[in-house]
Design a protein around this motif. Structure first.
Motif, PDB file in Angstrom:
ATOM      1  N   ILE A 289      83.025  33.291  27.030  1.00 55.30           N
ATOM      2  CA  ILE A 289      82.404  32.250  26.202  1.00 55.30           C
ATOM      3  C   ILE A 289      80.926  32.124  26.556  1.00 55.30           C
ATOM      4  O   ILE A 289      80.064  32.075  25.671  1.00 55.30           O
ATOM      5  CB  ILE A 289      83.132  30.903  26.374  1.00 55.30           C
ATOM      6  CG1 ILE A 289      84.546  30.994  25.790  1.00 55.30           C
ATOM      7  CG2 ILE A 289      82.347  29.765  25.733  1.00 55.30           C
ATOM      8  CD1 ILE A 289      85.413  29.784  26.069  1.00 55.30           C
ATOM      9  N   GLN A 290      80.621  32.075  27.853  1.00 55.04           N
ATOM     10  CA  GLN A 290      79.223  31.970  28.282  1.00 55.04           C
ATOM     11  C   GLN A 290      78.406  33.151  27.776  1.00 55.04           C
ATOM     12  O   GLN A 290      77.253  32.988  27.352  1.00 55.04           O
ATOM     13  CB  GLN A 290      79.147  31.903  29.803  1.00 55.04           C
ATOM     14  CG  GLN A 290      79.713  30.635  30.401  1.00 55.04           C
ATOM     15  CD  GLN A 290      79.741  30.698  31.927  1.00 55.04           C
ATOM     16  OE1 GLN A 290      79.090  31.528  32.544  1.00 55.04           O
ATOM     17  NE2 GLN A 290      80.502  29.807  32.527  1.00 55.04           N
ATOM     18  N   THR A 291      78.990  34.340  27.807  1.00 54.99           N
ATOM     19  CA  THR A 291      78.270  35.533  27.344  1.00 54.99           C
ATOM     20  C   THR A 291      78.017  35.463  25.849  1.00 54.99           C
ATOM     21  O   THR A 291      76.911  35.750  25.382  1.00 54.99           O
ATOM     22  CB  THR A 291      79.053  36.815  27.708  1.00 54.99           C
ATOM     23  OG1 THR A 291      79.346  36.804  29.109  1.00 54.99           O
ATOM     24  CG2 THR A 291      78.248  38.053  27.362  1.00 54.99           C
ATOM     25  N   LEU A 292      79.038  35.077  25.072  1.00 57.61           N
ATOM     26  CA  LEU A 292      78.843  34.939  23.628  1.00 57.61           C
ATOM     27  C   LEU A 292      77.812  33.874  23.301  1.00 57.61           C
ATOM     28  O   LEU A 292      76.987  34.050  22.396  1.00 57.61           O
ATOM     29  CB  LEU A 292      80.168  34.614  22.937  1.00 57.61           C
ATOM     30  CG  LEU A 292      81.111  35.784  22.752  1.00 57.61           C
ATOM     31  CD1 LEU A 292      82.441  35.309  22.185  1.00 57.61           C
ATOM     32  CD2 LEU A 292      80.495  36.850  21.850  1.00 57.61           C
ATOM     33  N   GLN A 293      77.832  32.768  24.033  1.00 59.21           N
ATOM     34  CA  GLN A 293      76.843  31.716  23.796  1.00 59.21           C
ATOM     35  C   GLN A 293      75.429  32.221  24.091  1.00 59.21           C
ATOM     36  O   GLN A 293      74.485  31.893  23.376  1.00 59.21           O
ATOM     37  CB  GLN A 293      77.180  30.482  24.632  1.00 59.21           C
ATOM     38  CG  GLN A 293      78.399  29.752  24.128  1.00 59.21           C
ATOM     39  CD  GLN A 293      78.897  28.654  25.053  1.00 59.21           C
ATOM     40  OE1 GLN A 293      78.698  28.725  26.273  1.00 59.21           O
ATOM     41  NE2 GLN A 293      79.551  27.658  24.492  1.00 59.21           N
ATOM     42  N   MET A 294      75.298  33.055  25.117  1.00 54.33           N
ATOM     43  CA  MET A 294      73.982  33.604  25.446  1.00 54.33           C
ATOM     44  C   MET A 294      73.540  34.606  24.375  1.00 54.33           C
ATOM     45  O   MET A 294      72.380  34.597  23.951  1.00 54.33           O
ATOM     46  CB  MET A 294      74.012  34.254  26.822  1.00 54.33           C
ATOM     47  CG  MET A 294      72.644  34.520  27.377  1.00 54.33           C
ATOM     48  SD  MET A 294      72.749  34.697  29.165  1.00 54.33           S
ATOM     49  CE  MET A 294      71.017  34.789  29.539  1.00 54.33           C
TER      50      MET A 294
ATOM     51  N   TYR B 154      91.812  32.525  24.796  1.00 55.21           N
ATOM     52  CA  TYR B 154      91.076  32.278  23.559  1.00 55.21           C
ATOM     53  C   TYR B 154      90.961  30.793  23.247  1.00 55.21           C
ATOM     54  O   TYR B 154      91.896  30.019  23.371  1.00 55.21           O
ATOM     55  CB  TYR B 154      91.725  32.979  22.362  1.00 55.21           C
ATOM     56  CG  TYR B 154      90.917  32.699  21.114  1.00 55.21           C
ATOM     57  CD1 TYR B 154      89.711  33.343  20.902  1.00 55.21           C
ATOM     58  CD2 TYR B 154      91.310  31.714  20.219  1.00 55.21           C
ATOM     59  CE1 TYR B 154      88.919  33.042  19.806  1.00 55.21           C
ATOM     60  CE2 TYR B 154      90.524  31.407  19.118  1.00 55.21           C
ATOM     61  CZ  TYR B 154      89.331  32.077  18.921  1.00 55.21           C
ATOM     62  OH  TYR B 154      88.548  31.760  17.844  1.00 55.21           O
ATOM     63  N   GLU B 155      89.772  30.441  22.813  1.00 55.36           N
ATOM     64  CA  GLU B 155      89.504  29.138  22.224  1.00 55.36           C
ATOM     65  C   GLU B 155      88.326  29.319  21.279  1.00 55.36           C
ATOM     66  O   GLU B 155      87.495  30.199  21.470  1.00 55.36           O
ATOM     67  CB  GLU B 155      89.199  28.082  23.283  1.00 55.36           C
ATOM     68  CG  GLU B 155      87.982  28.381  24.136  1.00 55.36           C
ATOM     69  CD  GLU B 155      87.762  27.337  25.217  1.00 55.36           C
ATOM     70  OE1 GLU B 155      86.988  26.395  24.967  1.00 55.36           O
ATOM     71  OE2 GLU B 155      88.360  27.482  26.290  1.00 55.36           O
ATOM     72  N   PRO B 156      88.264  28.532  20.208  1.00 56.44           N
ATOM     73  CA  PRO B 156      87.130  28.645  19.304  1.00 56.44           C
ATOM     74  C   PRO B 156      85.821  28.360  20.044  1.00 56.44           C
ATOM     75  O   PRO B 156      85.780  27.503  20.927  1.00 56.44           O
ATOM     76  CB  PRO B 156      87.391  27.574  18.242  1.00 56.44           C
ATOM     77  CG  PRO B 156      88.861  27.299  18.332  1.00 56.44           C
ATOM     78  CD  PRO B 156      89.238  27.532  19.772  1.00 56.44           C
ATOM     79  N   VAL B 157      84.784  29.081  19.681  1.00 52.64           N
ATOM     80  CA  VAL B 157      83.483  28.932  20.318  1.00 52.64           C
ATOM     81  C   VAL B 157      82.482  28.500  19.248  1.00 52.64           C
ATOM     82  O   VAL B 157      82.351  29.160  18.220  1.00 52.64           O
ATOM     83  CB  VAL B 157      83.022  30.264  20.967  1.00 52.64           C
ATOM     84  CG1 VAL B 157      81.689  30.080  21.679  1.00 52.64           C
ATOM     85  CG2 VAL B 157      84.073  30.798  21.925  1.00 52.64           C
ATOM     86  N   ALA B 158      81.790  27.408  19.495  1.00 53.97           N
ATOM     87  CA  ALA B 158      80.766  26.937  18.561  1.00 53.97           C
ATOM     88  C   ALA B 158      79.526  27.807  18.719  1.00 53.97           C
ATOM     89  O   ALA B 158      78.913  27.837  19.790  1.00 53.97           O
ATOM     90  CB  ALA B 158      80.438  25.478  18.833  1.00 53.97           C
ATOM     91  N   LEU B 159      79.180  28.531  17.660  1.00 54.16           N
ATOM     92  CA  LEU B 159      78.039  29.446  17.682  1.00 54.16           C
ATOM     93  C   LEU B 159      77.181  29.205  16.446  1.00 54.16           C
ATOM     94  O   LEU B 159      77.704  28.846  15.386  1.00 54.16           O
ATOM     95  CB  LEU B 159      78.527  30.896  17.714  1.00 54.16           C
ATOM     96  CG  LEU B 159      79.424  31.281  18.898  1.00 54.16           C
ATOM     97  CD1 LEU B 159      80.066  32.633  18.670  1.00 54.16           C
ATOM     98  CD2 LEU B 159      78.631  31.270  20.193  1.00 54.16           C
ATOM     99  N   ASN B 160      75.882  29.423  16.566  1.00 57.05           N
ATOM    100  CA  ASN B 160      74.975  29.235  15.437  1.00 57.05           C
ATOM    101  C   ASN B 160      74.635  30.535  14.725  1.00 57.05           C
ATOM    102  O   ASN B 160      74.513  30.563  13.507  1.00 57.05           O
ATOM    103  CB  ASN B 160      73.670  28.583  15.914  1.00 57.05           C
ATOM    104  CG  ASN B 160      73.897  27.183  16.429  1.00 57.05           C
ATOM    105  OD1 ASN B 160      74.611  26.407  15.813  1.00 57.05           O
ATOM    106  ND2 ASN B 160      73.322  26.871  17.572  1.00 57.05           N
TER     107      ASN B 160
END
Length: 183
Positions: A126-131, A154-160
């Motif tokens: 999750i941290q990597t995807l957010q970065m 797995y959990e949904p990740v809030a991404l822009n």
């Protein structure tokens, strides 16, 4: 563990000693590269938390132009270099000893594929995807980020800037596919 297809087909790959890495199963690896298909030819591939290097090596074997392997642990780096040498794919590879989060702060050319397979159960995917979401220049306009996790993580990740467009489950491997959001 072996290379499944391409120039280095059938070559055995070394494992990293100890419990610190989780090699991808042949079934999941075969499915992943079936999905990537011919788009992999001449592509650039970034293998984060590279472990044994087997995913980036498979990409090179199947025609990727270059692969960068980012790994922090010395034992894993030795195995990656050995696996690249035994497959004769080292000339197309760059092996980087660095923390993934530090590495992603550097400027870089965009990659066609960014593969994320961190140690399990720590939220590092999750941290990597957010970065990557905050620094979308790591992905080419039509590039993909692929996270390999255990399905229970797995959990949904809030991404822009990134959107989840596909998921595939193969036993204890869940592959989550992300691409840049189009406006």
């Amino acid at each position: 563990m072996r290379v499944i297809a391409g120039k280095a087909k059938g070559r055995k790959l070394q494992a990293v000693p100890g419990p610190g890495t989780r090699p991808m199963t042949d079934r999941a690896k075969s499915a992943l590269f079936s999905i990537l298909g011919n788009d992999l030819r001449d592509a650039s591939f970034l293998d984060l938390f590279a472990g044994t290097g087997q995913v980036g090596i498979e990409a090179l074997s199947r025609g990727a132009a270059r692969a960068v392997f980012v790994e922090l642990h010395q034992a894993a780096l030795r195995v990656i270099r050995s696996n690249l040498a035994s497959t004769s794919l080292g000339t197309q590879a760059e092996v980087v000893r660095d923390d993934v989060f530090h590495y992603l702060t550097r400027p870089s050319q965009p990659f066609d594929y960014v593969y994320v397979a961190p140690p399990q159960y720590r939220g590092l995917w999750i941290q990597t995807l957010q970065m990557l979401d905050a620094l979308p220049g790591w992905l080419a306009d039509d590039g993909w980020a692929v996270a390999q996790i255990n399905p229970v993580e797995y959990e949904p990740v809030a991404l822009n800037n990134l959107i989840l467009f596909d998921q595939r489950k193969y036993g204890s491997v869940l592959l989550c596919f992300y691409m840049l959001r189009t406006t």
